[in-house]
Structure formats: C-alpha cells, structure tokens
Write a protein that holds these residues in place. Structure first.
Motif, PDB file in Angstrom:
ATOM      1  N   LEU A 237     -77.762  75.754 -29.166  1.00 46.78           N
ATOM      2  CA  LEU A 237     -78.599  76.858 -29.619  1.00 46.78           C
ATOM      3  C   LEU A 237     -79.505  77.280 -28.468  1.00 46.78           C
ATOM      4  CD1 LEU A 237     -79.423  78.670 -32.016  1.00 46.78           C
ATOM      5  CD2 LEU A 237     -81.188  76.971 -32.566  1.00 46.78           C
TER       6      LEU A 237
ATOM      7  N   TYR B  43     -80.012  71.888 -33.369  1.00 44.18           N
ATOM      8  CA  TYR B  43     -78.722  72.375 -32.884  1.00 44.18           C
ATOM      9  C   TYR B  43     -78.570  72.217 -31.373  1.00 44.18           C
ATOM     10  CZ  TYR B  43     -78.181  74.364 -37.530  1.00 44.18           C
ATOM     11  OH  TYR B  43     -78.055  74.521 -38.883  1.00 44.18           O
TER      12      TYR B  43
ATOM     13  N   ASN C  92     -71.416  79.664 -39.569  1.00 46.02           N
ATOM     14  CA  ASN C  92     -72.117  79.744 -40.859  1.00 46.02           C
ATOM     15  C   ASN C  92     -71.324  79.079 -41.978  1.00 46.02           C
ATOM     16  OD1 ASN C  92     -74.471  81.058 -40.000  1.00 46.02           O
ATOM     17  ND2 ASN C  92     -73.466  83.054 -40.074  1.00 46.02           N
TER      18      ASN C  92
ATOM     19  N   PHE D  91     -76.827  81.724 -38.411  1.00 46.51           N
ATOM     20  CA  PHE D  91     -76.288  82.112 -37.121  1.00 46.51           C
ATOM     21  C   PHE D  91     -75.953  83.598 -37.168  1.00 46.51           C
ATOM     22  CE2 PHE D  91     -75.284  77.539 -37.045  1.00 46.51           C
ATOM     23  CZ  PHE D  91     -75.807  77.206 -35.790  1.00 46.51           C
TER      24      PHE D  91
ATOM     25  N   PRO E  68     -70.333  83.311 -34.761  1.00 45.54           N
ATOM     26  CA  PRO E  68     -71.354  82.927 -35.738  1.00 45.54           C
ATOM     27  C   PRO E  68     -70.840  82.901 -37.176  1.00 45.54           C
ATOM     28  CG  PRO E  68     -71.779  85.139 -34.918  1.00 45.54           C
ATOM     29  CD  PRO E  68     -70.717  84.539 -34.039  1.00 45.54           C
TER      30      PRO E  68
ATOM     31  N   GLY F  19     -79.459  82.348 -33.367  1.00 49.49           N
ATOM     32  CA  GLY F  19     -79.777  82.206 -34.777  1.00 49.49           C
ATOM     33  C   GLY F  19     -80.990  83.012 -35.190  1.00 49.49           C
TER      34      GLY F  19
ATOM     35  N   GLN G 241     -75.354  79.582 -28.623  1.00 46.86           N
ATOM     36  CA  GLN G 241     -75.479  80.070 -29.994  1.00 46.86           C
ATOM     37  C   GLN G 241     -76.784  80.840 -30.187  1.00 46.86           C
ATOM     38  OE1 GLN G 241     -75.255  76.376 -32.105  1.00 46.86           O
ATOM     39  NE2 GLN G 241     -73.059  76.097 -31.738  1.00 46.86           N
TER      40      GLN G 241
END
Length: 224
Positions: free
Chosen positions: A18, A14, A189, A79, A185, A131, A129
């Motif tokens: 990410l 990602y 997803n 996420f 998120p 996760g 992001q």
C-alpha cells in the motif's frame, strides 16, 4: 478524529504494497462510457461535455459510502483505482523512488487537476496499491467561488486542463489505463477487505468496535 493514526494503521496493515491512501474520495473505472458533464449555468465559464475519464462509481462521504473495511483494523476502507486530493497520504520512499508528482500536469499557480489520478495510476503500474478511507475533512465552503473557480476565465481554463490531463493518462499508460489498471483493485476488494461490520453511529474514532487499537496490539500480543 485521529485521521493520521488511522491512515498509518492502514499502511501497516497492508505493508509493504500500500503506497497511497486518500481520505476524501476515490473511484473505480468500471463504467461502460466516458463521464459527460452537463451544463451548469450557476458556474460562469463552466463548459459541458466529455471529461475523457471513465464514468465508473465514485466513493466517499459525498458519493457512494464505503461498505467494506480492513479486517485487521476495523477502519472503513476500499481499494480504488484513483483517489482525489485531499488529504493524500503516501509512503515517502515510494514517492521519491517513482518520481514524485508529475510536473507536467500544471503550470505554476494554475490548476493541477488530475495530478492525484496520475499518481494513483502510476502506483498501480509500479505494482503498488491505492486505497480510500474517511479522513472526515470538511470541504472548503466557498470552493466554487475562489481559486481556480474564482472567475469565468479561470473556470474555463480549469475545464481545459481537466480534460487535457485526463486524456493524457491514456498516452502515458497505453495498454494499462484504464481497464487493465482498474481490474487490480477490483480483485483486491474481493480478497483483502471484508464487509463493514458496524454503522457510523457505533464507530469509535473512525473504527468499528473492538478494533480501537489497530494492528499494533495484535503484533505485540503475538510477540509477547
């Protein structure tokens, strides 16, 4: 179970957005009410009442199990709006550029509870992001009788800090925390992860069969 390699593969999958991955637990603030803690007479000093955080779903080994995965690596992944320590894996450059952990969430030697949530929210606010995956770390067996839980006085202070820090997020990120932030998120997803294609027993090194090499193999095959 090769927790660091799997975490690294997720960052690569990602990249570059990410910025933070948790390996224990995480949550989405999609609930309709605040979380309220009940009485726990077995824990001296525990004070029931609202925690000033959304009562949304919690994910992780001890909570709702992950039923989605990263389609490039076969690693169970979701996420989430906020992740719990520990472990936490962060990209060094983003960590430094965005100010590292907030120093106002605890004094020296005291509970820094919710520092992980603040850093998570900050990542989303800065267009990065967050996760969650399984590191398969084992919790410390005596966690309820040591550290910030070691006495009634320490536990009571922990509860005060917990509520204060959760409430502080609304002052730090007005108009963003929690509804605007958690919508990010939720959308990812729907677009970026896929339904888990295997069960726990059929996994190998924390991945579904056929993904043992992670994303690097795909990159090398394409270039070769």
């Amino acid at each position: 179970k090769d927790w660091m390699q799997r975490g690294t593969d997720l960052f690569e999958s990602y990249s570059p957005t990410l910025a933070l991955v948790g390996g224990r637990a995480g949550r989405l603030d999609t609930g309709k009410t605040f979380e309220i803690k009940g009485q726990r007479k077995s824990i001296p000093g525990y004070t029931p009442g609202p925690l000033f955080q959304n009562d949304g779903p919690k994910y992780g080994i001890k909570y709702t199990r992950l039923n989605t995965m990263d389609p490039r690596t076969g690693i169970p992944f979701l996420f989430v709006y906020k992740v719990n320590a520990s472990p936490l894996i962060a990209t060094r450059s983003v960590f430094l550029d965005t100010g590292m952990y907030h120093p106002g969430f605890s004094c020296k030697g005291e509970s820094g509870i919710s520092f992980d949530f603040e850093y998570s929210v900050r990542m989303w606010k800065h267009n990065y992001q967050v996760g969650l995956y399984y590191s398969y770390f084992r919790d410390f067996e005596n966690s309820r009788s040591s550290g910030t839980w070691a006495s009634a006085a320490r536990t009571k202070k922990r509860m005060v800090t917990w509520r204060r820090n959760n409430l502080q997020l609304y002052y730090m990120y007005p108009g963003f925390h929690h509804k605007v932030g958690t919508a990010l998120p939720v959308k990812l997803n729907k677009d970026k992860v896929k339904k888990l294609s295997c069960g726990k027993r059929s996994m190998k090194n924390g991945r579904c069969p056929g993904f043992e090499t992670g994303p690097r193999k795909k990159t090398s095959e394409k270039s070769g």
